[in-house]
Write a protein that holds these residues in place. Structure first.
Motif, mmCIF file in Angstrom:
data_model
loop_
_atom_site.group_PDB
_atom_site.id
_atom_site.type_symbol
_atom_site.label_atom_id
_atom_site.label_comp_id
_atom_site.label_asym_id
_atom_site.label_seq_id
_atom_site.Cartn_x
_atom_site.Cartn_y
_atom_site.Cartn_z
ATOM 1 N N UNK A 180 -12.129 -1.650 1.033
ATOM 2 C CA UNK A 180 -11.692 -0.283 1.283
ATOM 3 C C UNK A 180 -10.386 0.029 0.569
ATOM 4 N N UNK A 181 -10.125 -0.732 -0.463
ATOM 5 C CA UNK A 181 -8.828 -0.658 -1.132
ATOM 6 C C UNK A 181 -9.024 -0.703 -2.634
ATOM 7 N N UNK A 182 -8.214 0.022 -3.365
ATOM 8 C CA UNK A 182 -8.259 -0.128 -4.812
ATOM 9 C C UNK A 182 -6.868 -0.530 -5.303
ATOM 10 N N UNK A 183 -6.832 -1.219 -6.415
ATOM 11 C CA UNK A 183 -5.558 -1.664 -6.983
ATOM 12 C C UNK A 183 -5.193 -0.801 -8.185
ATOM 13 N N UNK B 129 -10.389 -10.812 -4.335
ATOM 14 C CA UNK B 129 -11.059 -9.958 -3.378
ATOM 15 C C UNK B 129 -10.175 -9.033 -2.579
ATOM 16 N N UNK B 130 -9.012 -8.729 -3.091
ATOM 17 C CA UNK B 130 -8.152 -7.807 -2.384
ATOM 18 C C UNK B 130 -8.652 -6.370 -2.490
ATOM 19 N N UNK C 255 0.856 -1.182 0.000
ATOM 20 C CA UNK C 255 0.000 0.000 0.000
ATOM 21 C C UNK C 255 0.893 1.232 0.000
ATOM 22 N N UNK C 256 0.655 2.111 -0.941
ATOM 23 C CA UNK C 256 1.501 3.283 -1.111
ATOM 24 C C UNK C 256 0.841 4.528 -0.537
ATOM 25 N N UNK D 101 -4.503 2.507 -1.421
ATOM 26 C CA UNK D 101 -4.094 2.200 -2.797
ATOM 27 C C UNK D 101 -3.015 1.120 -2.800
ATOM 28 N N UNK D 102 -3.327 -0.023 -3.389
ATOM 29 C CA UNK D 102 -2.301 -1.055 -3.539
ATOM 30 C C UNK D 102 -1.694 -0.915 -4.928
#
Lengths: 335, 335
Positions: free
Chosen positions: B63-66, B117-118, A96-97, B95-96
DNA sequence: CTGAAAGCGCTTACAG
DNA sequence: CTGAAAGCGCTTACAG
């Protein structure tokens, strides 16, 4: 529109219990080879993947590490991130950045966030503002929550954690000596990061290679226009014969100011900078630069962090120094 | 070594049930104001933060976007990431970052991973290799799993999702016209990305502004040495008077080749490039460049994605075009 | 060898 | 207004 199949559904299809499916997929010796095979076949058929969130909740791990980057437009940090990502990928970790934009407040917010359990470990290059304030409580706080922290690049920070950086002082000491050996007398230094630890150490290296204060020529400013004026002064008025530049901006500025004033590189001025290969090689003339091995810094920082996460290393933090090299190009041709 | 306090522990300390604590913290109207206050005070005292993993499991959100980035050392992508991160931060999203290194295989692996599902959504700039192969099944696959996808920058991809890019064709059409208007006759183009969609469209724009094939002068190669030779040919042999460069490498190469061959910019050669501001301004002479507004591309892409994640937009994908501008510097001084 | 149960830390429909 | 129960999707100690 599909949605991932769950253990429960798999169990129903196979007419066994959820526990059996789970154990089978994890190759538990409790389960018969036959069952393992049946389960795995169906799982493969349905492309079963365990829900990472559920696994994380169970294990109290996140499978994720956080990286705080002061400024991603700086190609050095972009390359460090690249090294981190490559290493994380090998370990199956997500990265995660977070970008602090050199802001203390933002860095504090991020640190606060990180203590709630988003990540298993954190890599930090502290913001410029943070270094100025010398307030590292938010970093200490992460450590208190038992989340391993590794500081990269900006390492002269009074927090007892692992650190990965370069030998800033030695680089400019050696560079100065090199110039001296080839007969260059008036050597100057330009910098826009003199208030940062790495910037200070580079200046130290330069100074300690010189004989007396009379020999110092320094152009230092974080403001573009002021840096331009000061650089012009030491190039035009002080007529330095060589200039060490401690960062991207000062390197480009020196290159540009020399051009504007008809100072020929390397004939009238030798130039050594901190700048990335992709730019250095194409400048006219190409500029001798310090290769900081940014990917390597990222990889090493990630390795340190992993040791802590896996509990393979305990005790107080150590500082690792990544080797650098001076890449000789046209701007120091006669050296 | 602290560790985050949980709802359960909070409940015990307060002598109420876990449900009450949870509801109180979420300002449920079911709970009395008094209790809400008591709960919140203790929670604040202990700096309670809900465990994000548990919340995610409950809500089936991450709660995360790639973000898939082809090459982070390209300062364009670094800036796009910066825009994405800023926008994500506002929304409280993590943000990953995944770096494909322009590799199809790696991109496929990442896509596969993302379907487990990450993340709640994905931003992709497809790898060079993927564009060449024209195989976008792995991207389709993410969409099938009901995970919103937005393509950024590299948008001429046959997948029906939202896209955010720039008007590549128009930029070089306009640039060519501009040069023609000021009387420049022999206009060439250099590129190392002619096999990519954005590269092709830039070439199209250039060609459609010219009158006939006889006027085309193109130096195209993804290999450094070959690009150098071809650039040298159109500069020295074909004697073009202006050159459009469609990417960082070809811009720097043209700048360098002109220098090596004593071709003076802008006197003998006008130069227009795709290059970042930080470098363009310091070159000697400074180089007129196309400002792609990378941060804006990142922000817009993130906005599109958010609309999909929140279900505020449905139906087929739309393509958004971010405006660009030509920044005039010394390399086109007389234009 | 297989399965029922408890639990990771939350949220929420339901009962009281 | 408060709480017990169920459940998100897993893992694992324990019973059979």
């Amino acid at each position: 529109m599909k949605s991932r199949i769950t253990l429960k559904e798999l169990a129903k299809l196979l007419n066994v219990s959820v526990s059996t499916v789970s154990k089978a997929l994890n190759d538990s010796p409790e389960i018969s080879p036959k069952t393992i095979q049946r389960v795995k076949e169906l799982a493969a058929l349905h492309k079963y993947r365990p829900n990472p969130t559920a696994v994380n909740l169970k294990s109290s791990k996140s499978g994720t590490i956080g990286v705080i980057i002061p400024n991603i437009s700086n190609s050095f940090f972009a390359s460090v991130l690249s090294g981190i990502e490559a290493q994380a990928q090998k370990e199956g970790l997500q990265v995660i950045t977070y970008i602090s934009n050199e802001s203390y407040e933002r860095e504090k917010q991020i640190s606060e966030l990180l203590t709630s359990g988003y990540v298993d470990g954190v890599l930090i290059a502290v913001a410029e503002e943070t270094q100025r304030k010398k307030d590292f409580e938010h970093i200490q706080n992460i450590v208190h929550f038992n989340i391993p922290v590794v500081l990269y690049d900006r390492t002269d920070i009074d927090v007892p954690v692992d650190k990965v950086g370069i030998d800033d002082k030695k680089i400019f000491f050696d560079a100065t000596r090199l110039l001296q050996t080839s007969g260059v007398k008036r050597i100057g230094l330009a910098t826009s990061i003199h208030h940062m630890g790495v910037g200070k150490r580079r200046i130290e290296g330069y100074k300690s290679a010189l004989h007396s204060e009379e020999d110092f020529f320094i152009a230092n400013s974080a403001k573009t226009e002021s840096l331009r004026e000061k650089t012009e002064k030491i190039l035009v008025k002080d007529r330095v014969e060589a200039l060490l530049c401690s960062d991207f901006e000062s390197t480009m500025m020196a290159y540009r100011v020399a051009y504007e004033n008809g100072i020929s590189i390397p004939k009238d001025l030798k130039l050594i900078g901190f700048i990335n290969k992709e730019v250095a090689e194409y400048l006219t003339p190409s500029i001798t630069y310090v290769n900081q091995n940014p990917e390597k810094i990222g990889e090493k920082a990630m390795e340190q962090l992993l040791m802590r996460i896996k509990g393979k290393k305990e005790g107080k933090g150590v500082e690792e120094v990544v080797s650098t090299e001076l890449v000789h190009l046209e701007s120091t041709n006669t050296v």
